[in-house]
Design an enzyme around this catalytic site. Structure first.
Site: not given
Ligand code: AP5
Ligand code: MG
Length: 212
Positions: A13, A85, A118, A151, A162
């Site tokens: 994402k 979410r 990552r 992270r 997660r």
């Molecule tokens: P990356 O682009 O970082 O993936 P991502 O989908 O952004 O992963 P996240 O870990 O950020 O998602 P998440 O939903 O768990 O965490 P978030 O921060 O939103 O890519 C991942 C890796 O793969 C990188 O190393 C990248 O380089 C690599 N990559 C990317 N594309 C690739 C490809 N095509 N091929 C190969 N490699 C690739 O949320 C974190 C926390 O915040 C949650 O757990 C929760 O506690 C809280 N939170 C967030 N949103 C909410 C909400 N709406 N409500 C309540 N709590 C929330």
């Molecule tokens: Mg992210």
């Protein structure tokens, strides 16, 4: 353009949102980044949510909704990353009239590899992968030169949590948007370049451009 991008942890994402932000002149708002910024600044909210985010659970809906809504106020073109979410969040933001929801679909095995490799810069903004998207200089961000770190929630236990939360809380949100015919599913298992190319075609062919 007002869109949201959803998908399991590590589905890419943040990686595609950074590119969409530049090409389509959208404000990229990652709910996770907004929450981590609160933790970094040690605000009252930050202190409350730190243990929740680090173990991989969702923070209370009203906190996340409040932070996101404050940022989109007065904005016309934005991309919400990882929001909404929960069904409650989806219902509470109906007034934003999101036009499209992009769903990045990828297997659990693949995202585990992505999360294990990552690295994120100290600013929390730029993402790399040790194998798939390596930085030019080992351990340093190409863009701001800061150190690359892991992270806190990229540990095996929090990753599993997660996923569990994604299946239980966010899958129903995907179905909700599917029923409303605003969901675009993208196979996110390919290389970063191929995934982005698919998204570009999808957004352009749907008549979306930054002037809307
Ligand atoms: P990356 O682009 O970082 O993936 P991502 O989908 O952004 O992963 P996240 O870990 O950020 O998602 P998440 O939903 O768990 O965490 P978030 O921060 O939103 O890519 C991942 C890796 O793969 C990188 O190393 C990248 O380089 C690599 N990559 C990317 N594309 C690739 C490809 N095509 N091929 C190969 N490699 C690739 O949320 C974190 C926390 O915040 C949650 O757990 C929760 O506690 C809280 N939170 C967030 N949103 C909410 C909400 N709406 N409500 C309540 N709590 C929330
Ligand atoms: Mg992210």
């Amino acid at each position: 353009m007002r869109i949201s991008i959803l998908g399991p942890p590590g589905s890419g994402k943040g990686t595609v949102s950074d590119k969409l932000e530049k090409e389509f002149h959208l404000l990229h708002l990652s709910a996770g980044e907004l929450l981590r910024a609160q933790i970094k600044k040690k605000t009252k909210i930050g202190r409350q949510i730190k243990p929740i985010v680090e173990r991989g659970d969702l923070v209370p809906d009203d906190i996340t909704i409040g932070l996101v809504k404050a940022k989109v106020k007065g904005q016309k073109h934005y991309l919400l990353d990882g929001f909404p979410r929960t069904l409650y969040q989806a219902q509470k933001i109906q007034d934003l009239h999101l036009e499209k929801i992009l769903y990045l679909s990828v297997s659990q095995q693949q995202v585990i590899e992505r999360l294990a490799g990552r690295r994120v810069c100290e600013q929390g903004k730029h993402n790399y992968h040790l194998l798939y998207i390596p930085p030019k200089i080992v351990g340093r961000c190409d863009i701001d030169g800061s150190r690359l770190l892991q992270r806190k929630d990229d540990n095996p236990q929090a990753i599993l949590e997660r996923f569990r939360v994604f299946r239980k809380q966010t899958r129903p949100v995907i179905d909700y948007f599917k029923k409303r015919k605003v969901l675009i599913t993208i196979d996110a298992s390919a290389t970063p370049e191929a995934v982005y190319a698919k998204l570009q075609v999808m957004l352009k062919s749907k008549g979306h451009n930054h002037s809307r």
